[in-house]
Design an enzyme around this catalytic site. Structure first.
Site, PDB file in Angstrom:
ATOM      1  N   ASN A  10       0.872  -1.179   0.000  1.00 27.73           N
ATOM      2  CA  ASN A  10       0.000   0.000   0.000  1.00 27.73           C
ATOM      3  C   ASN A  10       0.904   1.223   0.000  1.00 27.73           C
ATOM      4  O   ASN A  10       1.493   1.556   1.019  1.00 27.73           O
ATOM      5  CB  ASN A  10      -0.884  -0.040   1.260  1.00 27.73           C
ATOM      6  CG  ASN A  10      -1.708   1.221   1.436  1.00 27.73           C
ATOM      7  OD1 ASN A  10      -1.784   2.054   0.517  1.00 27.73           O
ATOM      8  ND2 ASN A  10      -2.322   1.381   2.592  1.00 27.73           N
ATOM      9  N   LYS A  12       0.042   4.237  -0.300  1.00 32.38           N
ATOM     10  CA  LYS A  12      -0.628   5.428   0.259  1.00 32.38           C
ATOM     11  C   LYS A  12      -0.393   6.620  -0.686  1.00 32.38           C
ATOM     12  O   LYS A  12      -0.318   6.415  -1.893  1.00 32.38           O
ATOM     13  CB  LYS A  12      -0.148   5.684   1.679  1.00 32.38           C
ATOM     14  CG  LYS A  12      -0.236   4.412   2.535  1.00 32.38           C
ATOM     15  CD  LYS A  12       0.015   4.607   3.983  1.00 32.38           C
ATOM     16  CE  LYS A  12      -0.114   3.249   4.687  1.00 32.38           C
ATOM     17  NZ  LYS A  12      -0.039   3.353   6.123  1.00 32.38           N
ATOM     18  N   HIS A 112      -9.578   0.992   4.785  1.00 36.14           N
ATOM     19  CA  HIS A 112      -8.294   1.177   5.478  1.00 36.14           C
ATOM     20  C   HIS A 112      -8.498   2.149   6.639  1.00 36.14           C
ATOM     21  O   HIS A 112      -9.290   3.084   6.546  1.00 36.14           O
ATOM     22  CB  HIS A 112      -7.248   1.704   4.494  1.00 36.14           C
ATOM     23  CG  HIS A 112      -5.873   1.711   5.077  1.00 36.14           C
ATOM     24  ND1 HIS A 112      -5.432   2.706   5.926  1.00 36.14           N
ATOM     25  CD2 HIS A 112      -4.850   0.826   4.970  1.00 36.14           C
ATOM     26  CE1 HIS A 112      -4.195   2.433   6.306  1.00 36.14           C
ATOM     27  NE2 HIS A 112      -3.816   1.300   5.732  1.00 36.14           N
ATOM     28  N   GLU A 114      -6.868   4.567   7.659  1.00 38.47           N
ATOM     29  CA  GLU A 114      -6.656   5.992   7.331  1.00 38.47           C
ATOM     30  C   GLU A 114      -7.880   6.567   6.633  1.00 38.47           C
ATOM     31  O   GLU A 114      -8.175   7.755   6.774  1.00 38.47           O
ATOM     32  CB  GLU A 114      -5.376   6.148   6.491  1.00 38.47           C
ATOM     33  CG  GLU A 114      -4.136   5.967   7.375  1.00 38.47           C
ATOM     34  CD  GLU A 114      -2.907   5.425   6.678  1.00 38.47           C
ATOM     35  OE1 GLU A 114      -2.843   5.446   5.436  1.00 38.47           O
ATOM     36  OE2 GLU A 114      -1.993   4.958   7.390  1.00 38.47           O
ATOM     37  N   GLU A 182      -5.220  -5.149  10.491  1.00 39.87           N
ATOM     38  CA  GLU A 182      -4.212  -4.118  10.721  1.00 39.87           C
ATOM     39  C   GLU A 182      -4.537  -3.347  11.999  1.00 39.87           C
ATOM     40  O   GLU A 182      -5.362  -2.420  11.962  1.00 39.87           O
ATOM     41  CB  GLU A 182      -4.191  -3.125   9.560  1.00 39.87           C
ATOM     42  CG  GLU A 182      -3.862  -3.730   8.224  1.00 39.87           C
ATOM     43  CD  GLU A 182      -3.321  -2.662   7.276  1.00 39.87           C
ATOM     44  OE1 GLU A 182      -2.178  -2.797   6.875  1.00 39.87           O
ATOM     45  OE2 GLU A 182      -4.048  -1.712   6.979  1.00 39.87           O
ATOM     46  N   GLY A 188       2.578   2.160  10.785  1.00 39.48           N
ATOM     47  CA  GLY A 188       3.551   3.245  10.687  1.00 39.48           C
ATOM     48  C   GLY A 188       4.270   3.567  11.987  1.00 39.48           C
ATOM     49  O   GLY A 188       4.932   4.600  12.089  1.00 39.48           O
ATOM     50  N   SER A 225       3.418  -2.203  10.254  1.00 37.58           N
ATOM     51  CA  SER A 225       4.863  -2.246  10.523  1.00 37.58           C
ATOM     52  C   SER A 225       5.502  -3.565  10.115  1.00 37.58           C
ATOM     53  O   SER A 225       6.418  -4.046  10.791  1.00 37.58           O
ATOM     54  CB  SER A 225       5.145  -1.938  11.997  1.00 37.58           C
ATOM     55  OG  SER A 225       4.796  -0.600  12.282  1.00 37.58           O
ATOM     56  N   GLY A 246       2.903  -1.219   4.226  1.00 36.90           N
ATOM     57  CA  GLY A 246       2.868   0.200   3.880  1.00 36.90           C
ATOM     58  C   GLY A 246       4.269   0.696   3.553  1.00 36.90           C
ATOM     59  O   GLY A 246       4.776   0.485   2.451  1.00 36.90           O
ATOM     60  N   GLY A 247       4.924   1.324   4.538  1.00 34.17           N
ATOM     61  CA  GLY A 247       6.224   1.973   4.316  1.00 34.17           C
ATOM     62  C   GLY A 247       7.239   1.099   3.592  1.00 34.17           C
ATOM     63  O   GLY A 247       7.903   1.564   2.652  1.00 34.17           O
TER      64      GLY A 247
HETATM   65  P1  PGA Z   1       2.912   0.257   7.558  1.00 41.02           P
HETATM   66  O1  PGA Z   1       1.442   0.487   6.947  1.00 41.02           O
HETATM   67  O2  PGA Z   1       3.443  -1.026   6.985  1.00 41.02           O
HETATM   68  O3  PGA Z   1       3.703   1.468   7.111  1.00 41.02           O
HETATM   69  O4  PGA Z   1       2.761   0.174   9.038  1.00 41.02           O
HETATM   70  C1  PGA Z   1       0.561  -0.598   6.767  1.00 41.02           C
HETATM   71  C2  PGA Z   1      -0.745  -0.129   6.168  1.00 41.02           C
HETATM   72  O5  PGA Z   1      -1.239   0.956   6.525  1.00 41.02           O
HETATM   73  O6  PGA Z   1      -1.340  -0.814   5.330  1.00 41.02           O
END
Ligand code: PGA
Length: 265
Positions: A10, A12, A112, A114, A182, A188, A225, A246-247
């Site tokens: 993802n 983002k 998600h 967010e 999640e 994050g 994470s 994500g990251g």
């Molecule tokens: P992250 O994000 O791996 O940066 O923690 C995961 C996500 O929001 O899908």
């Protein structure tokens, strides 16, 4: 039951065009060099990047919607990060599931945390988005997870089960629905739940999904994470069928190393 792992990235609101294409090329080089089977791979970039990324995949002989396995490597799909429930209409700034499909997506993230936080998305809207994804022939990846406060007050299983119940219908089958667990507090932050907590939550989610859909076999991903350093441990947990990253998905090297951890399961 044997379920093919899925490692989903993802991005983002990250990824400018030249960097995005460089990352795709770098990932494809690794895919092409990989010997044997691997997990399914999915990248969910900002929607505007889907057509150029699809063109890049096709240049490498990897069709993102009906993926040929490029040179023996695992399939690589593209997905959206959100969709509007309607097919078309007066919804400024939104994008429909059909448009995502036209742009090269085969999957779409829905609900998600967010989106839930930034846009106030709740159960009925999220359910309508899952239905829209299916109407367009996309696989919906439903994201669920508790906040830190909900976990600390012992509400995590109830909250997550409620999120699953609110979004799913009997039309959901393993081929068109993936769940991503999640925990909001793990996204994050570098924090992750314990192996036991992940296993318990995945089992709870699996029971809810089977009760609603009447079907076993849905894939349940862990997200929050996930990094090259912890992927092997997280992906080895019973009931974890892959990861939503994500990251670490912004680096082809890190994303590939997570995918390799899934292959070693
Ligand atoms: P992250 O994000 O791996 O940066 O923690 C995961 C996500 O929001 O899908």
């Amino acid at each position: 039951m044997e379920r093919t792992s899925l490692i989903a990235g993802n991005w983002k609101m990250n990824g400018r065009l030249p960097d995005a294409l460089a990352e795709v090329r770098s990932l494809l080089q690794r895919v092409e060099a990989a010997a044997g089977e691997g997990p399914e791979l999915l990248l969910c970039p900002p929607a505007i990047l889907l057509p150029p990324m699809r063109a890049e995949l096709e240049r490498h002989g990897a069709n993102s919607r009906d993926p040929e396995k490029p040179a023996g490597g695992p399939p690589l799909f593209l997905g959206g990060q959100d969709c509007h429930p309607a097919q078309a209409g007066a919804h400024t700034g939104d994008i429909s599931a059909e448009m995502l499909r036209d742009a090269g997506a085969s999957h779409v993230l829905v609900g998600h945390s967010e989106r839930r936080l930034d846009h106030g998305e709740r159960g009925p809207l999220i359910a309508a988005k899952v239905a829209a994804a299916h109407r367009a022939g996309l696989v919906a990846i439903l994201c669920v997870g508790e906040t830190l406060k909900q976990r600390e007050t012992g509400q995590a299983p109830a909250v997550v089960s409620r999120q699953v119940r609110a979004a799913l219908s009997a039309d959901c089958v393993p081929a068109n629905l993936v769940i991503a667990y999640e925990p909001v507090w793990a996204i994050g932050t570098g924090l992750t739940p314990t192996v036991e907590d992940v296993a318990v939550m995945h089992a709870t989610i699996r029971r809810s999904v089977e009760r609603i859909t009447g079907q076993p076999g849905h894939r349940i991903l862990y997200g929050g994470s996930v990094k090259p350093g912890n992927a092997a441990e997280l992906l080895a947990i019973d009931g974890v069928d892959g990861a939503l990253v994500g990251g670490a998905s912004l680096s082809a090297a890190d994303f590939w190393s997570i995918a390799m951890a899934a292959r070693a399961r």
